[in-house]
Design an enzyme around this catalytic site. Structure first.
Site, PDB file in Angstrom:
ATOM      1  N   ASP A 217       4.849   0.859  -0.213  1.00 31.16           N
ATOM      2  CA  ASP A 217       3.705   0.240   0.228  1.00 31.16           C
ATOM      3  C   ASP A 217       3.526  -1.084   0.366  1.00 31.16           C
ATOM      4  O   ASP A 217       4.208  -1.999  -0.276  1.00 31.16           O
ATOM      5  CB  ASP A 217       2.678   0.566  -0.947  1.00 31.16           C
ATOM      6  N   GLU A 279       6.531   0.563   5.095  1.00 32.00           N
ATOM      7  CA  GLU A 279       5.187   0.143   5.433  1.00 32.00           C
ATOM      8  C   GLU A 279       5.195  -1.378   5.563  1.00 32.00           C
ATOM      9  O   GLU A 279       4.716  -2.040   4.863  1.00 32.00           O
ATOM     10  CB  GLU A 279       3.824   0.523   4.881  1.00 32.00           C
TER      11      GLU A 279
HETATM   12  C1  NOJ Z   1      -1.351   0.458   2.589  1.00 33.22           C
HETATM   13  C2  NOJ Z   1      -1.832   1.749   2.021  1.00 33.22           C
HETATM   14  O1  NOJ Z   1      -1.277   2.797   3.033  1.00 33.22           O
HETATM   15  C3  NOJ Z   1      -3.470   1.703   2.128  1.00 33.22           C
HETATM   16  O2  NOJ Z   1      -4.109   2.910   2.087  1.00 33.22           O
HETATM   17  C4  NOJ Z   1      -3.777   0.696   0.602  1.00 33.22           C
HETATM   18  O3  NOJ Z   1      -5.113   0.794   0.907  1.00 33.22           O
HETATM   19  C5  NOJ Z   1      -2.945  -0.438   0.930  1.00 33.22           C
HETATM   20  N1  NOJ Z   1      -1.469  -0.511   1.162  1.00 33.22           N
HETATM   21  C6  NOJ Z   1      -2.925  -1.315  -0.274  1.00 33.22           C
HETATM   22  O4  NOJ Z   1      -2.162  -0.390  -1.260  1.00 33.22           O
END
Ligand code: NOJ
Length: 537
Positions: A217, A279
């Site tokens: 993440d 991500e």
């Molecule tokens: C990316 C995640 O995919 C999202 O759902 C989340 O709100 C943020 N990161 C914070 O962790």
């Protein structure tokens, strides 16, 4: 369309037998709360997922990615983690997790879990300790600073939270702590060796339990510019996305983050055959490629394809840039059309007309699954689920509150999976209600009804996944573009299938070849209608 290449192959060197599983996999993203509920409370859980693994096997994917299932107050539905080495009691327990992994492995499915290394929940034991005493060693795990202005009453700098509002919150003793997301998600201070050691413990904890990989993440977030300087440019300061300006955002994509990924990679490499996909919200592909250098992450999602509109040139551009950037460092590309943070592509491509959206989503699936690299399906992609317009009172995403009710947030793409039956909850749960309401008109979209229908989107995905295994397995990781009429694109996997998409308004000639699969009905005389894609041998 002509069958002669219009450019040299866009290629990365590997592919074929002996290729690690994660270079070519189709990964199914399970939003844990929304896939299947085993205990009737209306919230999906690990046991529910385990009961439905046969479905993923039938669909023909290679791996599943579980969004966070760790104990969490649920402010950001699991992305606020209170204990990263346990299971939230609402979602199951460790024995249930082990059983899920064991059953998945018996079926030949890999299991990827989410790692949230940028921040904790404010209910994490360390943050509670850090709040209780300014001298507590735990305070060093977070980014606490004195304020500015008279009595330190102003935040330490001008940083904004990605979810809106200031990125700093003041605590009782007068200091401020940083949170790039909600105030309930305090950022970790990665200059603290304790933080690195603790996240390594988390990685090893799940690796030792048999997970095959991690989705990381906010993988561009852990390092902050030393000295925490103000963000001086205004463009996109709220979202954290880079724009075209040369100035760097001190909150994200700071060079030090690569040391974090090298650390993760060393840990992963000490196990066999494990992977990490990041991500990484940077729109500059060259910057993205830095994250997948051979000693860092294995993969990073292609943000470009996710953001491309229904336009052949834009789609081709996204594909080209991503493959070129990834292959410059020897990594495969990672294709995503939807996830839990964006409006589902059936709705994004719809131009206000659901039938158009569905037709385009089916065509997009053949493009996505025809490309070299890794494909990620978001649960319900295979059913062509649209986003749901939920009533205000049902909305739960913190984005809704924090935006002052100007942004409806991400709940519309997180509505539970319809399995069978004529009305809500479509066998998602045995309970009477679901954590987000399900539409009354989804009877034709359920898994059960689509399994029975050879022309359904689910049948299309099953056939595409079957053909992908047969026809692309040996065709390496390269791609060759072909001349195509305006508004169309066509590419071939060397030795494998040819994919042609007509995203224009008019019918066009079909490229020569034996038809393997079409995303929708074809015209007479083998013409390719608008919003349709085909695979040819
Ligand atoms: C990316 C995640 O995919 C999202 O759902 C989340 O709100 C943020 N990161 C914070 O962790």
């Amino acid at each position: 369309m002509h069958r002669s290449p219009d450019s040299r192959p866009t290629a990365s060197p590997t592919g074929g037998p002996g290729t690690p599983w994660w270079r070519t996999a189709v990964v199914y993203q399970v939003y844990v709360r929304s896939f299947a509920d085993s205990d009737g409370d209306g919230v999906g859980d690990l046991a529910g997922i385990r009961e439905r693994l046969d479905y993923l096997d039938l669909l023909g994917v290679d791996a599943l990615w579980l969004t966070p299932f760790y104990p969490s107050p649920g402010v950001d539905h699991g992305y606020d983690v209170a204990d990263p080495r346990a299971v939230d009691p609402v979602l199951g327990d460790l024995a249930g997790f082990d059983a899920l992994v064991a059953t998945a492995h018996e079926l030949g499915l890999k299991v990827i879990v989410d790692l949230v290394p940028n921040h904790d929940s404010n209910r994490h034991a360390s943050f509670i300790e850090a709040l209780a005493d300014p001298a507590a060693p735990a305070r060093k795990r977070y980014v606490f600073r004195d304020g500015t202005g008279e009595d330190g009453a102003e935040p330490p700098n001008n940083w904004k939270s990605v979810f809106g509002g200031p990125a700093w919150t003041r605590v009782g003793d007068g200091q401020w702590y940083l949170h790039l997301f909600t105030p309930e998600q305090p950022d970790l201070d990665w200059t603290s060796p304790e933080v690195a050691a603790d996240v390594e413990r988390t990685l090893r904890f799940w690796l030792d339990r048999g997970v095959d990989g991690f989705r990381i993440d906010v993988a561009h977030g852990m390092a902050k510019e030393p000295g925490l300087p103000d963000v001086s440019r205004t463009a996109d300061a709220a979202s954290g996305l880079l724009d075209d300006s040369d100035e760097r955002d001190p909150r994200f994509d700071v060079d030090g983050v690569h040391d974090v990924h090298r650390h993760f990679r060393r840990v992963l490499d000490s196990y066999r055959d494990r992977m990490a996909v990041g991500e990484v919200w940077v729109t500059d592909d060259e910057r993205l490629a830095r994250y997948v250098r051979p000693d860092e992450l294995h993969l990073a999602f292609s943000i470009r394809l996710l953001q491309a509109r229904w336009d052949a040139a834009e789609l081709r551009d996204a594909v080209d840039h991503s493959i070129t950037a990834m292959s410059s460092v020897g990594a495969p590309a990672s294709w995503v059309l939807s996830n839990h943070d964006v409006v589902r592509h059936t709705t994004r491509y719809a131009d206000g007309d659901e039938a158009t959206g569905r037709r385009r989503a089916r065509a997009a699936a053949l493009v996505q699954l025809g490309l070299p690299g890794v494909a990620y399906l978001y649960y319900g992609d295979e059913l062509a689920l649209p986003n749901v317009e939920l009533p205000d009172e049902a909305l739960q995403d913190p984005v809704w509150e924090r935006s002052g009710h100007t942004d409806r947030g991400r709940d519309g793409e997180r509505v539970p999976m319809p399995w069978s039956g004529e009305k809500p909850p479509y066998d998602f749960t045995t309970g009477a209600s679901t954590w987000l309401p399900m539409p009354e008109d989804w009877a034709d979209l359920t898994v059960e009804s689509q399994l029975e229908d050879a022309s359904s989107t689910l049948s299309l995905y099953r056939r595409a996944l079957e053909l992908r295994r047969e026809h692309t397995a040996l065709s390496g990781e390269s791609l060759e573009w072909f001349n195509a009429p305006a508004g169309c694109l066509a590419f071939r996997r060397p030795g494998g299938l040819l994919c042609a998409l007509n995203a224009s308004d008019s019918t066009v000639p079909m490229p020569p070849g034996d038809l393997l699969l079409a995303s929708g009905p074809l015209g007479r005389d083998g013409l390719l209608p608008p919003d349709t894609a085909v695979w040819l041998a």
